[in-house]
Design a protein around this motif. Sequence first.
Motif, PDB file in Angstrom:
ATOM      1  N   LYS A   1       3.692   9.113  -5.902  1.00  0.00           N
ATOM      2  CA  LYS A   1       3.869  10.536  -6.196  1.00  0.00           C
ATOM      3  C   LYS A   1       2.891  11.341  -5.366  1.00  0.00           C
TER       4      LYS A   1
ATOM      5  N   GLU B   1       5.741   2.974  -7.608  1.00  0.00           N
ATOM      6  CA  GLU B   1       5.989   4.412  -7.505  1.00  0.00           C
ATOM      7  C   GLU B   1       4.905   5.111  -6.705  1.00  0.00           C
TER       8      GLU B   1
ATOM      9  N   THR C   1       6.697   3.819 -12.901  1.00  0.00           N
ATOM     10  CA  THR C   1       7.442   2.700 -12.331  1.00  0.00           C
ATOM     11  C   THR C   1       6.576   1.940 -11.329  1.00  0.00           C
TER      12      THR C   1
END
Lengths: 115, 113
Positions: free
Chosen positions: B56, B54, B51
């Motif tokens: 992480k 995003e 996405t």
Amino acid sequence: GAGVSQSPSNKVTEKGKDVELRCDPISGHTALYWYRQSLGQGLEFLIYFQGNSAPDKSGLPSDRFSAERTGGSVSTLTIQRTQQEDSAVYLCASSPHGPTTDTQYFGPGTRLTVL
Amino acid sequence: TQLLEQSPQFLSIQEGENLTVYCNSSSVFSSLQWYRQEPGEGPVLLVTVVTGGEVKKLKRLTFQFGDARKDSSLHITAAQTGDTGLYLCAGPSLDTGRRALTFGSGTRLQVQP
């Protein structure tokens, strides 16, 4: 075995000879990929198999390169009349299904040196 | 042809330092993956970002996917010698019928003790 295996790990050949490189993917993985990596560089796509078929072989650099896959498992990459510019590490990867977001699991590679 | 450009090409730092490596493209990718490759081994997947925007985290590693999905970065906090390796970004080719990954040329990281 648990992972992707490739053989031989190292291959030294003379210019003009033919070589065969073998890849054993993870059991049950339907997709198999061959890449080539020159010293310290990124990976260059060669060919992709889904089952025994190769929907995309656009990365093969010349007609001296060919590959096959049998039984939806083992694959062999063949280079005929090897040239010095073929020297590289040849990496094989497999993935469960083939969609591009699948994790690809790589083997350790075959280092090919053409003298 | 879709290209992924990585920078820097080579980075040598001391243990404990922070670093960021970049992966840029002029094309939009549906997802990007980061791999680490150690000498004599094949690349190993670290993360997939899907996405736009995003972020992480994987222990000391933070991955970000650009809002426009054209770029990504990897930040390592307090680098350790075990982080040494070749870091590769990769994205799925958008060419019709092609299922392969397009790889960047990589960032070679060396962490000195």
